[in-house]
Motif scaffolding. Structure first.
Motif, short mmCIF file in Angstrom:
data_model
loop_
_atom_site.label_atom_id
_atom_site.label_comp_id
_atom_site.label_asym_id
_atom_site.label_seq_id
_atom_site.Cartn_x
_atom_site.Cartn_y
_atom_site.Cartn_z
N LEU A 1 5.12 -37.50 33.68
CA LEU A 1 4.94 -37.49 32.11
C LEU A 1 4.70 -36.18 31.46
CD1 LEU A 1 4.97 -39.20 29.51
CD2 LEU A 1 2.67 -39.65 29.82
N GLU A 2 3.99 -35.49 31.99
CA GLU A 2 3.44 -33.94 31.69
C GLU A 2 4.92 -33.22 31.86
OE1 GLU A 2 -1.09 -34.00 32.48
OE2 GLU A 2 0.20 -33.64 34.27
N LYS A 3 5.50 -33.34 33.10
CA LYS A 3 6.80 -32.42 33.05
C LYS A 3 7.75 -32.77 32.15
CE LYS A 3 5.87 -32.06 38.00
NZ LYS A 3 6.26 -32.51 39.39
N GLN A 4 8.01 -34.07 31.95
CA GLN A 4 8.83 -34.52 30.54
C GLN A 4 8.56 -34.08 29.44
OE1 GLN A 4 8.22 -38.80 31.36
NE2 GLN A 4 10.51 -39.14 32.08
N LYS A 5 7.22 -33.98 29.04
CA LYS A 5 6.94 -33.33 27.89
C LYS A 5 7.22 -31.69 27.99
CE LYS A 5 3.35 -36.90 26.52
NZ LYS A 5 1.89 -37.19 26.28
N ARG A 6 6.64 -31.17 28.84
CA ARG A 6 6.88 -29.75 28.89
C ARG A 6 8.58 -29.60 28.82
NH1 ARG A 6 4.87 -25.19 32.10
NH2 ARG A 6 5.66 -23.46 30.64
N ILE B 1 14.84 -38.77 34.36
CA ILE B 1 15.85 -37.67 33.64
C ILE B 1 16.58 -38.45 32.68
CG2 ILE B 1 17.88 -36.40 33.82
CD1 ILE B 1 16.61 -35.74 36.79
N GLN B 2 16.96 -39.48 32.72
CA GLN B 2 17.87 -40.20 31.69
C GLN B 2 16.99 -40.30 30.52
OE1 GLN B 2 19.89 -43.72 32.54
NE2 GLN B 2 20.08 -43.55 34.73
N ASP B 3 15.55 -40.77 30.44
CA ASP B 3 14.75 -41.11 29.50
C ASP B 3 14.56 -39.88 28.58
OD1 ASP B 3 14.38 -43.50 30.53
OD2 ASP B 3 12.52 -43.12 31.74
N ILE B 4 14.65 -38.77 29.05
CA ILE B 4 14.22 -37.57 28.32
C ILE B 4 15.57 -36.86 27.96
CG2 ILE B 4 11.90 -37.30 29.13
CD1 ILE B 4 13.24 -34.68 30.89
N ALA B 5 16.81 -37.47 27.91
CA ALA B 5 18.03 -36.72 27.71
C ALA B 5 18.20 -36.79 26.20
CB ALA B 5 19.29 -37.38 28.33
N VAL C 1 25.32 -22.44 29.86
CA VAL C 1 25.42 -23.82 30.48
C VAL C 1 24.59 -23.70 31.67
CG1 VAL C 1 26.69 -25.50 31.40
CG2 VAL C 1 27.48 -24.49 29.63
N LEU C 2 23.48 -24.38 31.96
CA LEU C 2 22.56 -24.36 33.03
C LEU C 2 22.91 -25.88 33.80
CD1 LEU C 2 19.39 -23.50 31.56
CD2 LEU C 2 21.27 -21.91 32.48
N LEU C 3 23.06 -25.40 35.14
CA LEU C 3 23.22 -26.76 36.08
C LEU C 3 21.92 -26.51 37.08
CD1 LEU C 3 24.65 -29.16 37.22
CD2 LEU C 3 25.94 -27.53 38.90
N PRO C 4 20.90 -27.38 37.04
CA PRO C 4 19.70 -27.30 37.47
C PRO C 4 19.87 -27.18 39.11
CG PRO C 4 19.19 -28.68 35.60
CD PRO C 4 20.88 -28.46 35.86
N ARG C 5 20.95 -27.86 39.67
CA ARG C 5 21.00 -27.76 41.02
C ARG C 5 22.49 -27.44 41.28
NH1 ARG C 5 17.18 -30.36 44.80
NH2 ARG C 5 19.12 -29.92 46.35
N LEU C 6 22.78 -26.21 42.08
CA LEU C 6 24.00 -25.86 41.91
C LEU C 6 24.57 -26.61 43.14
CD1 LEU C 6 23.68 -21.90 41.69
CD2 LEU C 6 24.66 -23.35 40.05
N ASP C 7 23.85 -27.21 44.11
CA ASP C 7 24.59 -27.80 45.29
C ASP C 7 24.96 -29.11 44.78
OD1 ASP C 7 21.95 -28.76 45.02
OD2 ASP C 7 21.49 -28.70 47.08
N ARG D 1 20.43 -35.67 43.61
CA ARG D 1 19.84 -34.32 44.08
C ARG D 1 18.95 -33.83 42.94
NH1 ARG D 1 22.40 -32.35 48.55
NH2 ARG D 1 24.43 -32.90 48.96
N MET D 2 19.37 -33.94 41.87
CA MET D 2 18.59 -33.47 40.81
C MET D 2 16.99 -34.07 40.55
SD MET D 2 20.08 -32.08 37.14
CE MET D 2 21.56 -31.29 37.98
N THR D 3 16.29 -33.26 40.28
CA THR D 3 15.06 -34.06 39.95
C THR D 3 14.37 -33.32 38.64
OG1 THR D 3 13.51 -32.13 40.85
CG2 THR D 3 14.38 -33.93 42.44
N ILE D 4 13.35 -33.94 37.94
CA ILE D 4 12.73 -33.30 37.04
C ILE D 4 11.98 -31.80 37.35
CG2 ILE D 4 10.36 -33.44 35.71
CD1 ILE D 4 12.07 -35.34 34.55
N ASP D 5 11.75 -31.44 38.31
CA ASP D 5 11.26 -30.23 38.78
C ASP D 5 12.35 -29.28 38.70
OD1 ASP D 5 8.52 -30.70 39.33
OD2 ASP D 5 9.16 -31.35 41.41
N ASP D 6 13.58 -29.44 39.14
CA ASP D 6 14.48 -28.72 38.99
C ASP D 6 14.98 -28.34 37.55
OD1 ASP D 6 15.17 -28.88 41.69
OD2 ASP D 6 16.36 -30.70 41.62
N ILE D 7 14.98 -29.39 36.42
CA ILE D 7 15.17 -29.20 35.06
C ILE D 7 14.22 -28.27 34.56
CG2 ILE D 7 15.42 -30.29 32.96
CD1 ILE D 7 16.76 -32.86 34.36
N LEU D 8 12.83 -28.65 35.04
CA LEU D 8 11.86 -27.67 34.40
C LEU D 8 12.09 -26.12 34.94
CD1 LEU D 8 9.18 -27.46 32.78
CD2 LEU D 8 8.09 -28.24 34.90
#
Length: 303
Positions: free
Chosen positions: A4-9, A31-35, A77-83, A264-271
């Motif tokens: 939740l804290e990461k989502q707010k950040r 991730i869907q929840d904060i898009a 344009v950012l892609l948080p996971r290039l793989d 592959r993508m996580t909240i941490d990757d987006i942050l």
């Protein structure tokens, strides 16, 4: 920090940087929840073309971020996971497409958005699973070469008099769904309609009560009177199905409908991507200009 804290950040960083987060329905639920925009390929392509944000963060796979860069070349344009790639997109090369065009002179090339920027640049028009029939019908030729998803092409042939030549590619997630798995789900939930994606193999599509894009499946689920629906697409859609129709039951047609790259993508990757403004996806103008025309024709034909 907890989730939740990461989502707010992330939301704060998006606001501070005039950034927008686009997420596909196959992404993890947190991730869907904060898009800012949650959608299928068509909706996300249209948003990427129209957004006034300076930065586009794409929670999806590489071809989606490439499309955003093509449509908005002046934006970051950012892609948080290039793989995070797409095995379907990898089933055709530019050299193979050039040979196919030589083998079928006069045919128009309709490229599924699930394709690389280079393939788009060497095609006539793009399509998504939501508008494939309309796009094929809009072409000014009697023969159409559809790349790279053969199952989508075969499905499209049912609704047009044009000759549609399918490529040999497929989405492993949808293609691996077997008729026996659908029959097992039907036996366990008698009377439940079956909704599947057109990337599924023809024998599975023949068993379905509804065939459509992820956005189409969500609409069907909202509007059907059935209280239980068997779902034949990537399991990430379950998160939104349950949010939109909490009183209904949704049954995966198979336990293995999972896209490894989408997950592959996580909240941490987006942050991390937002904190460092990293993993910029940029398509060269040499490829971007013709690809932009190809995508632009699709967007115009979709309105």
């Amino acid at each position: 920090m907890n989730i939740l804290e990461k989502q707010k950040r992330i939301r704060k960083l998006l606001d501070d940087n005039n950034a927008i987060l686009l997420a596909h329905y196959y992404q993890p639920g947190e991730i869907q929840d904060i898009a800012d925009i949650l959608g299928d390929s068509l909706a996300l392509s249209m948003e990427a073309a129209e957004t006034t944000a300076d930065v586009i963060v794409f929670a999806g796979v590489r071809f989606m971020a490439e499309s955003a860069s093509i449509l908005s070349p002046k934006k970051t344009v950012l892609l948080p996971r290039l793989d995070a790639g797409c095995p379907l997109a990898d089933t055709i090369t530019v050299e193979e497409l050039k040979q196919a065009k030589a083998d079928h002179p006069g045919a128009r090339v309709v490229a599924y958005v699930n394709s690389s920027a280079e393939i788009k640049a060497h095609s006539d028009i793009c399509c998504t699973s939501a508008n494939a029939v309309r796009i094929v019908e809009s072409t000014d030729a009697d023969t159409v070469l559809m790349v790279p998803d053969g199952n989508l092409a075969r499905y499209t042939t049912q609704f047009t008099k044009k000759k549609v030549i399918p490529w040999k590619g497929f989405c492993y997630v949808h293609n691996n769904l077997e008729p026996e798995e659908v029959r097992k789900a039907q036996a366990a939930h008698p009377g439940a309609p079956v909704a599947v994606h057109p990337e599924c193999r023809p024998e599975v599509i023949a068993m379905a009560d509804f065939v459509g894009s992820t956005g189409g499946i969500l609409k069907f689920a909202r509007e059907t009177d059935a209280q239980a629906v068997i779902i034949g697409t990537e399991r990430g859609i379950m998160h939104q199905l349950k949010k939109e129709s909490p009183g209904k039951t949704f049954i995966p047609a198979s336990d293995h409908l999972i896209c490894r790259d989408m997950k592959r993508m996580t909240i941490d990757d987006i942050l991390s991507a937002l904190l460092e403004m990293k993993h910029v996806v940029r398509v060269s103008e040499e490829i971007g200009e013709p690809a932009r025309r190809t995508l632009g024709r699709m967007l115009k034909a979709s309105k």
